[in-house]
Design a protein around this motif. Sequence first.
Motif, PDB file in Angstrom:
ATOM      1  N   TYR A 272      77.453 118.270  13.998  1.00 52.97           N
ATOM      2  CA  TYR A 272      76.122 117.951  13.481  1.00 52.97           C
ATOM      3  C   TYR A 272      76.122 116.456  13.169  1.00 52.97           C
ATOM      4  O   TYR A 272      76.926 115.984  12.358  1.00 52.97           O
ATOM      5  CB  TYR A 272      75.874 118.781  12.217  1.00 52.97           C
ATOM      6  CG  TYR A 272      74.464 118.796  11.693  1.00 52.97           C
ATOM      7  CD1 TYR A 272      73.420 119.354  12.422  1.00 52.97           C
ATOM      8  CD2 TYR A 272      74.179 118.283  10.436  1.00 52.97           C
ATOM      9  CE1 TYR A 272      72.131 119.403  11.911  1.00 52.97           C
ATOM     10  CE2 TYR A 272      72.894 118.330   9.915  1.00 52.97           C
ATOM     11  CZ  TYR A 272      71.867 118.886  10.665  1.00 52.97           C
ATOM     12  OH  TYR A 272      70.590 118.926  10.152  1.00 52.97           O
ATOM     13  N   PRO A 273      75.247 115.681  13.813  1.00 51.75           N
ATOM     14  CA  PRO A 273      75.276 114.216  13.634  1.00 51.75           C
ATOM     15  C   PRO A 273      75.007 113.802  12.184  1.00 51.75           C
ATOM     16  O   PRO A 273      74.190 114.404  11.481  1.00 51.75           O
ATOM     17  CB  PRO A 273      74.151 113.730  14.544  1.00 51.75           C
ATOM     18  CG  PRO A 273      73.995 114.816  15.569  1.00 51.75           C
ATOM     19  CD  PRO A 273      74.271 116.092  14.815  1.00 51.75           C
ATOM     20  N   GLY A 274      75.685 112.761  11.755  1.00 53.67           N
ATOM     21  CA  GLY A 274      75.504 112.246  10.403  1.00 53.67           C
ATOM     22  C   GLY A 274      74.063 111.885  10.097  1.00 53.67           C
ATOM     23  O   GLY A 274      73.577 112.126   8.989  1.00 53.67           O
ATOM     24  N   ILE A 275      73.369 111.322  11.056  1.00 50.81           N
ATOM     25  CA  ILE A 275      71.966 110.958  10.828  1.00 50.81           C
ATOM     26  C   ILE A 275      71.128 112.206  10.555  1.00 50.81           C
ATOM     27  O   ILE A 275      70.129 112.151   9.840  1.00 50.81           O
ATOM     28  CB  ILE A 275      71.397 110.133  12.014  1.00 50.81           C
ATOM     29  CG1 ILE A 275      70.037 109.526  11.675  1.00 50.81           C
ATOM     30  CG2 ILE A 275      71.294 110.981  13.274  1.00 50.81           C
ATOM     31  CD1 ILE A 275      70.089 108.434  10.666  1.00 50.81           C
ATOM     32  N   PHE A 276      71.549 113.355  11.074  1.00 49.40           N
ATOM     33  CA  PHE A 276      70.825 114.599  10.798  1.00 49.40           C
ATOM     34  C   PHE A 276      71.080 115.071   9.363  1.00 49.40           C
ATOM     35  O   PHE A 276      70.225 115.709   8.774  1.00 49.40           O
ATOM     36  CB  PHE A 276      71.204 115.692  11.790  1.00 49.40           C
ATOM     37  CG  PHE A 276      70.652 115.487  13.181  1.00 49.40           C
ATOM     38  CD1 PHE A 276      69.941 114.344  13.529  1.00 49.40           C
ATOM     39  CD2 PHE A 276      70.838 116.440  14.152  1.00 49.40           C
ATOM     40  CE1 PHE A 276      69.439 114.164  14.807  1.00 49.40           C
ATOM     41  CE2 PHE A 276      70.339 116.281  15.432  1.00 49.40           C
ATOM     42  CZ  PHE A 276      69.632 115.134  15.767  1.00 49.40           C
ATOM     43  N   ILE A 277      72.264 114.767   8.809  1.00 46.82           N
ATOM     44  CA  ILE A 277      72.485 115.069   7.392  1.00 46.82           C
ATOM     45  C   ILE A 277      71.504 114.252   6.558  1.00 46.82           C
ATOM     46  O   ILE A 277      70.888 114.757   5.622  1.00 46.82           O
ATOM     47  CB  ILE A 277      73.944 114.787   6.972  1.00 46.82           C
ATOM     48  CG1 ILE A 277      74.913 115.669   7.760  1.00 46.82           C
ATOM     49  CG2 ILE A 277      74.119 115.004   5.463  1.00 46.82           C
ATOM     50  CD1 ILE A 277      76.386 115.334   7.541  1.00 46.82           C
TER      51      ILE A 277
ATOM     52  N   ALA B 232      73.473 119.568  21.778  1.00 44.50           N
ATOM     53  CA  ALA B 232      74.064 119.476  23.119  1.00 44.50           C
ATOM     54  C   ALA B 232      74.562 118.059  23.390  1.00 44.50           C
ATOM     55  O   ALA B 232      73.811 117.090  23.277  1.00 44.50           O
ATOM     56  CB  ALA B 232      73.042 119.883  24.171  1.00 44.50           C
ATOM     57  N   GLY B 233      75.830 117.939  23.707  1.00 47.87           N
ATOM     58  CA  GLY B 233      76.393 116.653  24.082  1.00 47.87           C
ATOM     59  C   GLY B 233      76.825 115.771  22.918  1.00 47.87           C
ATOM     60  O   GLY B 233      77.218 114.629  23.123  1.00 47.87           O
ATOM     61  N   HIS B 234      76.771 116.265  21.707  1.00 47.65           N
ATOM     62  CA  HIS B 234      77.178 115.424  20.562  1.00 47.65           C
ATOM     63  C   HIS B 234      78.380 116.049  19.877  1.00 47.65           C
ATOM     64  O   HIS B 234      78.238 116.794  18.907  1.00 47.65           O
ATOM     65  CB  HIS B 234      76.044 115.276  19.554  1.00 47.65           C
ATOM     66  CG  HIS B 234      76.315 114.220  18.541  1.00 47.65           C
ATOM     67  ND1 HIS B 234      76.914 114.476  17.327  1.00 47.65           N
ATOM     68  CD2 HIS B 234      76.091 112.891  18.554  1.00 47.65           C
ATOM     69  CE1 HIS B 234      77.010 113.354  16.635  1.00 47.65           C
ATOM     70  NE2 HIS B 234      76.523 112.385  17.353  1.00 47.65           N
ATOM     71  N   TYR B 235      79.472 115.878  20.257  1.00 47.13           N
ATOM     72  CA  TYR B 235      80.153 115.201  21.345  1.00 47.13           C
ATOM     73  C   TYR B 235      80.625 116.239  22.344  1.00 47.13           C
ATOM     74  O   TYR B 235      80.877 117.373  21.953  1.00 47.13           O
ATOM     75  CB  TYR B 235      81.371 114.461  20.798  1.00 47.13           C
ATOM     76  CG  TYR B 235      81.048 113.294  19.903  1.00 47.13           C
ATOM     77  CD1 TYR B 235      80.764 112.055  20.449  1.00 47.13           C
ATOM     78  CD2 TYR B 235      81.024 113.438  18.528  1.00 47.13           C
ATOM     79  CE1 TYR B 235      80.475 110.974  19.635  1.00 47.13           C
ATOM     80  CE2 TYR B 235      80.732 112.351  17.711  1.00 47.13           C
ATOM     81  CZ  TYR B 235      80.458 111.142  18.261  1.00 47.13           C
ATOM     82  OH  TYR B 235      80.168 110.085  17.459  1.00 47.13           O
ATOM     83  N   PRO B 236      80.803 115.847  23.615  1.00 50.81           N
ATOM     84  CA  PRO B 236      81.322 116.815  24.580  1.00 50.81           C
ATOM     85  C   PRO B 236      82.684 117.358  24.128  1.00 50.81           C
ATOM     86  O   PRO B 236      83.531 116.604  23.655  1.00 50.81           O
ATOM     87  CB  PRO B 236      81.466 115.993  25.865  1.00 50.81           C
ATOM     88  CG  PRO B 236      80.492 114.871  25.703  1.00 50.81           C
ATOM     89  CD  PRO B 236      80.491 114.549  24.227  1.00 50.81           C
ATOM     90  N   HIS B 237      82.853 118.643  24.223  1.00 49.62           N
ATOM     91  CA  HIS B 237      84.088 119.349  23.888  1.00 49.62           C
ATOM     92  C   HIS B 237      84.393 119.397  22.384  1.00 49.62           C
ATOM     93  O   HIS B 237      85.418 119.923  21.996  1.00 49.62           O
ATOM     94  CB  HIS B 237      85.294 118.780  24.649  1.00 49.62           C
ATOM     95  CG  HIS B 237      85.042 118.640  26.118  1.00 49.62           C
ATOM     96  ND1 HIS B 237      84.820 119.719  26.939  1.00 49.62           N
ATOM     97  CD2 HIS B 237      84.940 117.540  26.909  1.00 49.62           C
ATOM     98  CE1 HIS B 237      84.604 119.290  28.169  1.00 49.62           C
ATOM     99  NE2 HIS B 237      84.669 117.982  28.172  1.00 49.62           N
TER     100      HIS B 237
END
Length: 138
Positions: A47-52, A38-43
């Motif tokens: 999946y955030p790179g740090i989560f990879i 949620a909110g990563h990024y709006p619109h």
Amino acid sequence: MMLRQFCAPLTAVDTVNTESESEVSASKAIRADDPYLAGHYPHFTIYPGIFIMESVGQAVRAHVARHRGAAYGAELVEVSRVRFTAPLVPGNTLELNARITPGEQGSDHLLVKAEAWREDGARCAAMTLTFRLEDRNA
């Protein structure tokens, strides 16, 4: 008292294959209802790179537990190289493969060279990470 090393509720891998002594593979379905998206990024949710990187970490920890025993853990101690090349969005599946070798720092370190792809074959990331092995019974 054992301290929690990871944030909840992040489950960064759905399946892990730890059959090889020097390799681990894993996958993660990227779902729109995962609370951390949620909110990563709006619109344009990605999946955030740090989560990879965390996906690789969770796969490595599963590999260590399988091949060294449940008493062992692995802590990320160095990020030597990381490159993110394509986004993962809800509906994609992250596929990763990591080669694991002894680290230059000694027998208590692991050098991990990992690559991640989407299900369509597009490479999402490549990284070189170092983990320190921990004997939790010591």
